[in-house]
Write a protein that holds these residues in place. Sequence first.
Motif, PDB file in Angstrom:
ATOM      1  N   ARG A  45     -16.723  -5.890   0.859  1.00  0.00           N
ATOM      2  CA  ARG A  45     -15.793  -5.244   1.796  1.00  0.00           C
ATOM      3  C   ARG A  45     -16.537  -4.626   2.969  1.00  0.00           C
ATOM      4  O   ARG A  45     -15.982  -4.475   4.050  1.00  0.00           O
ATOM      5  N   GLY A  68     -13.598  -3.723   5.182  1.00  0.00           N
ATOM      6  CA  GLY A  68     -13.325  -2.321   5.467  1.00  0.00           C
ATOM      7  C   GLY A  68     -13.666  -2.005   6.911  1.00  0.00           C
ATOM      8  O   GLY A  68     -14.647  -1.308   7.191  1.00  0.00           O
ATOM      9  N   TRP A 113      -7.782  -0.876   3.756  1.00  0.00           N
ATOM     10  CA  TRP A 113      -8.103  -1.140   2.351  1.00  0.00           C
ATOM     11  C   TRP A 113      -7.009  -1.963   1.666  1.00  0.00           C
ATOM     12  O   TRP A 113      -6.938  -2.025   0.443  1.00  0.00           O
ATOM     13  N   SER A 129      -3.433  -2.226  -2.578  1.00  0.00           N
ATOM     14  CA  SER A 129      -4.722  -1.544  -2.501  1.00  0.00           C
ATOM     15  C   SER A 129      -4.966  -0.858  -3.837  1.00  0.00           C
ATOM     16  O   SER A 129      -4.028  -0.313  -4.437  1.00  0.00           O
ATOM     17  N   GLY A 151     -11.386   0.431  -2.916  1.00  0.00           N
ATOM     18  CA  GLY A 151     -11.198   1.165  -1.670  1.00  0.00           C
ATOM     19  C   GLY A 151     -10.280   2.370  -1.738  1.00  0.00           C
ATOM     20  O   GLY A 151     -10.450   3.337  -0.994  1.00  0.00           O
TER      21      GLY A 151
END
Length: 445
Positions: free
Chosen positions: A79, A178, A257, A273, A278
């Motif tokens: 991420r 991210g 996220w 999510s 995250g």
Amino acid sequence: RPATSAAYSHNNNMTIEALLLILIVCGAAVLFVHPFASPPVDDDFPPLADSSDISYFFANYDLVGLHWALTNIFARSARNPSVSKELPQELVARGGGVSYTSEYKLKHDLAQAKYLVNYFKSSNEPERAAYFESKVIPAYESVLANIPPLNKLEKTKGLYAFTKEDYSHGIVDIYNKGLFMISADELDPNWRQYGLLNKQLNFDTIQQQWFGENVHSENEEMSADASSPLPGVIVIDNLLDQRTLSLIRDLLLKNTWWYQTKTPLEFGKYVGSYIDDGLHDPILLELAKELHEKMPRIMSGHYLKYMWAYKYDSEWESGINLHADEAAVNVNIWLSMEGADLQEDDFGGGLIVYTAKPKDSWDFKSYNTNTEFVRKELLEPSNFANITVKHQPNRCVMFDSALFHQTDKYRFKKGYENGRINLTLLFGEMRKETSTEARTGPGEL
């Protein structure tokens, strides 16, 4: 307390205790806050935390340690745009991969990118605004133009695999990354100074209602804001303090996220999510702790096990299919904006909770993927007895997590900030039905 999780063993058999020693020595977690962060240099962390890891830290209310572990694992994952690494197969399998998408998921990401550009400009962050305007938005728009209609994607149930042309637009550098992560501490440095829950709620009475005990509360706010249609199911209005509600909404709108897409032709249109991917801001962990502390009778022996948030496509009208969650207590909180729910007839927008529980002998994975079997063998004999709870912002539906449930049909306004949003926290291990008693009689709240 729970035994040390095997998931925290690495090449050198590193345990949770060893990781905590590192935390004490270092005194700070690695924070992953923007796409230009340098990748961490060490690799003494597992690729993914699991529910036993989460419960291990939570059992002692070690939220600092839990956040530290989750943040460091996340910062070392794919991420992070600065990390070159494969995603754990578990994340790919549940819809969080980087080589495929769905039209509604990419539309969500595009809408969020445009929302963030406005936010960056209003907060005087021209570099971030320029990055999203020049790199992120053009790539999303180019790939969206290549996605065929749903009826052309029947073989993949609505999923779309990126092509060479898509990769040429730079999608691999930005999709499910991210790109922007901001914390509650940055948005409101004072949030820890006030309680996260509505101070007017009487949690002693709420617990009595959960257990079906006859109570008559003298607290008018409690009487107005909480009700229990049957033991093990309770509805709490105005659960969160208004400052908490606003802050958590901000986090869910701003943070990139949202990595999970469902197969739309099979499960509908909503992005997800998760706490192990995250969704682990300190305010969310503190919320779990305050809920746990306020309701010790309900939560006794049941530690935080998992947490997720879902955002639903306003161009669709059906959400999550019939299922049960493998936990003891399910806390489901609606965080949608006031006025976003169109409140049309026959579209309650909330949750349908069936009163039948899976048999003790049933295999969780088998019955949770075979809804026809559940309908025929469990729900039909109980005359589909259920409690239907209408959607309302800042409303919480807390129930025995073994009860089958599904999203009610919904109609929400279009626009990025208007989507239906729910936050779910799971505590403890599932308790299945051990008798043949059936609870009957539909209800509505």
